[in-house]
Write an enzyme that holds these catalytic residues in place. Structure first.
Site, PDB file in Angstrom:
ATOM      1  CB  SER A 266      -0.929   0.036   1.266  1.00 11.79           C
ATOM      2  OG  SER A 266      -0.121   0.017   2.314  1.00 11.79           O
TER       3      SER A 266
ATOM      4  CE  LYS B 101      -3.430   1.165   4.997  1.00 11.57           C
ATOM      5  NZ  LYS B 101      -3.504   0.916   3.709  1.00 11.57           N
TER       6      LYS B 101
END
Length: 780
Positions: free
Chosen positions: A677, A720
């Protein structure tokens, strides 16, 4: 041969046959028999005695008695209470009943005396027969010490065969039917042979009896002696009317009869109970069988508990015990609604997956309370032996049931809620595949007849509500994961942590430390500070520990300093918890070249990663530092390849990559980092460093990059975004395919964030390096 005919009073005896030469006493109570005895005593003292064929007949007729009897002399009569007379007689001669002359007031019979057909003088082998019979009788006497020694001497002095046969027949305790056979035999030789046969038969029976007794005596040990004593004690209790205490075998049998179980289970139990009763001499084997029987009897084969069908009550319990976790609560209530409508026992297998401390185990406990089910927790962390699940076979030393069967035994019903805690921590070794054993447990098509190696009979697990917990789903094999319904338990927001601390953790810690609410209070700002700067976690476990620290210190102050109440605020928080442990990396104050903020998911929630790139003169090498994993290194190389492929569009010199080295570094070098990611973050930082364009300090991003510049979706978006918000980031770039995840998030998380979905790398560069981009608004 002359036969004398006479008429004598007659008595029919029950279970007694009188033989010639027999001296015996017996009791008479029937009026006719008493009258006959009295008549004899007053007359010539002769009486005819014969045996009844059926002792239950009260008024015997000619057909009810044996026709052959014995003429006897009455020697003595004694009157006993209750109109009973005891008579002593001596048997003299055989006789045959011709007719019964009259029956009142007593029986009187017309009889014929029967002489023997042979005499001693006619027999050439008389002496041999005498000696042979005496030898047989001596052997019989040696086996039967109850007969007197005087009898042995008397027999030795008899020299007439007829008398010897009659005396021995009269003194050996034959049954009345055997004695009747001797009485009816008038041929002396045949009577001799019959007596010899019966004596030899008795000797053989006594020999076999002695052998059996010797073998039994040889086998008797301490346990058998105790068993015999217990049986005797039991008999004594029964005679005294106290039979409340049963033997172990009988108690097991009674419990088996009362057990709610299938015929297969009962049949197995009865077989083991018989083995248990036959192995009382072997302490080791007996103990193994006893443990098995007790385990089987304690299993809830067909015993169920009544489940709650009150959805409102279940909803109230879940709301009381947990703040947030809306998806979990909805799924539980849906399950309860379907179960109430269908009345069926089919149960789903729920798997609560999420970071530590997010309340997965306590959710299962609340679910059990809401459904009114017994709660059983089975910790699978570190289990690597298949026998832990399926049990050990009985033949092994220390064998025991598996954890599943033991959990049912603990619950005492067949439909409890069973928590399989930390299912992702299961491991395998040479002893078997533990995951494969769990497949049978969690497969609704197979677990109706789950076989535990110890129990050896099928166990029905179809009505058990299984709830599994896991921190991550990666270690769980696909076939096992496919059988479970995964419910994500995500990280708590700071607002959720505040509610949980206020409503659950603080009251719990106050009670645990003996404090009252008026003695200790913690301000809201102090709670925010604890959650932000003293803990770094997705759940609230560490937060609860810090609240416990405050309670302990407060309790000491109350006792030592005699304080009535203590209030913890943001100002005096360091007095109770010390210096701050965690400081969030806030967004940079100004835009810089080659520095880009990325977002990462960790086991304790989300975090931000500041990726730095430096360009140096060199030979085209790429340096990667900061404890990167293989996947992250591949993402970095992919980013470089993408940049080289679009270098003309960004006016990058074609010899740039030959003449310069690129160094990519992620701070906190001691912490391992991996995952795809960070792909677009590293590519953006490299593009910024290569082109000299500044990257925006208020932008953070996450997404996987491909060689052609496509941006692929990622996981852990909620964590996140929380990390970005805590770091003061205003704009977040996410993959376009993650927009649906944003729509599911609460407004509390997305409020104040500008979320920009992208599908290609050029969109990322336009936003991060120039500030332009398209915004995806999250649904409230």
């Amino acid at each position: 041969m002359n036969r004398e005919t006479m008429s004598l009073p007659m008595v029919a005896l029950r279970g007694i046959t009188i033989l010639p030469e027999m001296v015996r006493h017996f009791d008479v109570s029937r009026p006719k028999s008493v009258k006959a005895i009295e008549e004899v005593v007053e007359g010539n003292q002769k009486i005819f005695l014969t045996a009844q064929k059926d002792g239950d007949v009260e008024e015997p007729e000619l057909t009810d008695v044996y026709r052959t009897g014995c003429v006897a002399t009455v020697r003595q009569i004694i009157k006993l209470p209750r109109k009973v007379s005891r008579v002593l007689i001596t048997g003299e001669e055989r006789a045959y009943i011709n007719t019964i002359e009259f029956e009142e007031p007593y029986l009187r019979a017309n009889i014929t005396v029967i002489p023997d057909t042979d005499s001693d003088t006619d027999l050439p082998n008389t002496e041999a027969m005498l000696r042979g019979l005496k030898d047989i009788f001596k052997e019989y006497l040696s086996k039967n010490p109850k007969l007197s020694k005087e009898l042995a001497a008397q027999i030795e002095n008899i020299g007439v065969l007829k008398k010897l046969v009659d005396v021995i027949g009269a003194n050996v305790p034959f049954s009345y039917t055997d004695a009747q056979q001797l009485l009816e035999e008038t041929d002396l030789v045949k009577r001799y042979e019959l007596l010899s046969f019966k004596l030899m038969n008795e000797i053989q029976i006594m020999n076999v009896k002695d052998e059996i007794q010797a073998k039994v005596k040889k086998r008797v040990d301490k346990n058998q002696r105790e068993y015999i004593l217990r049986e005797e004690a039991k008999l004594i209790r029964e005679e005294l009317g106290d039979d409340s205490t049963l033997s172990d075998g009988e108690e097991f049998q009674q419990k088996t009869d009362d057990l709610e179980a299938s015929e297969e289970v009962k049949k197995k139990l009865k077989k083991e109970i018989r083995r248990f009763q036959n192995t009382l001499g072997s302490q080791a084997e007996n103990g193994v069988i006893r443990t098995y029987i007790e385990t089987m009897l304690e299993m809830p084969w067909d015993k169920v508990c009544e489940e709650s069908e009150d959805i409102e009550s279940a909803k109230k319990i879940l709301e009381e015990d947990h703040y947030g976790l809306e998806k979990v609560k909805e799924r539980v209530l849906e399950f309860l609604a379907v179960r109430t409508l269908t009345k069926k026992g089919n149960t789903p297998i729920l798997c609560l997956a999420g970071p530590p401390g997010t309340g997965k185990t306590s959710i299962a406990k609340s679910l059990a309370r809401a459904l009114n089910k017994p709660y059983v927790r089975i910790s699978l962390g570190g289990v690597r032996d298949e026998a832990e699940i399926r049990g050990h076979r009985k033949t092994y030393v220390g064998a025991m049931p598996g954890r599943i069967a033991s959990g049912l035994r603990q619950a005492e019903v067949k439909n409890p809620l069973m928590l399989l805690d930390e299912i992702d921590k299961v491991s395998n070794d040479y002893k078997g595949d533990t995951f494969s054993a769990l497949l049978e447990v969690l497969d609704s098509e197979q677990n109706r007849k789950f076989r535990d190696h110890y129990l050896e009979v099928p166990v029905d697990l179809s009505e058990v509500l299984f709830v599994a917990t896991a921190n991550t789903l990666q270690p769980i094999p696909r076939p096992l994961l496919d059988r479970m319904e995964v419910i994500e338990v995500s990280s708590y927001t700071e607002n959720e942590k505040m509610h949980i601390a206020t409503e659950h953790l603080i009251p719990k810690q106050l009670e645990k430390h003996g404090l009252k609410p008026q003695q200790l209070s913690i301000s809201k700002k102090a709670l925010w500070r604890i959650a932000r700067n003293y803990t770094k976690e997705a759940g609230v476990r560490q937060l609860e520990r810090k609240l416990g620290d405050i309670c302990r210190k407060a309790a000491r102050e109350i006792l030592e300093m005699k304080k009535e109440s203590i209030r913890v605020t943001e100002r005096n928080l360091s007095h109770y918890l010390g210096k701050e442990l965690y400081i969030y990396q806030m967004a940079n104050d100004s835009d810089e070249v080659g520095i880009v903020r990325g977002l990462a998911w960790t086991s304790v929630g989300g975090d931000t990663l500041q990726i730095e790139v430096n360009i140096m003169p060199g030979e085209g090498e790429v340096l990667l530092t900061g404890q990167m994993g293989d996947v992250m290194k591949e993402s970095a190389r992919t980013g470089i390849s993408y940049i080289r492929s679009v270098s003309k569009e960004h006016k990058i010199d074609e010899n740039f990559f030959k003449e310069h080295d690129i160094h990519i570094h992620i701070p906190e070098g001691a912490v391992p980092k991996d995952g795809p990611s960070a792909g677009i973050t590293m590519a953006t930082a490299m593009m910024s460093a290569i082109t000299g364009k500044k990257a925006r300090a208020d932008v953070a991003m996450t997404g996987e990059i491909t060689l052609r510049g496509r941006v692929l979706p990622i996981g852990g978006l909620k964590e996140k975004l929380l990390a970005a918000k805590n770091a003061g980031i205003k704009t977040v770039i996410i993959p376009k395919e993650n927009v649906s995840d944003v729509e599911e998030l609460s407004h509390e998380i997305t409020r104040g964030l500008k979320i920009i979905p992208v599908s290609r790398m050029d969109e990322v560069l336009k936003t991060a390096l120039s500030g332009r981009g398209k915004t995806a608004k999250a649904k409230k």
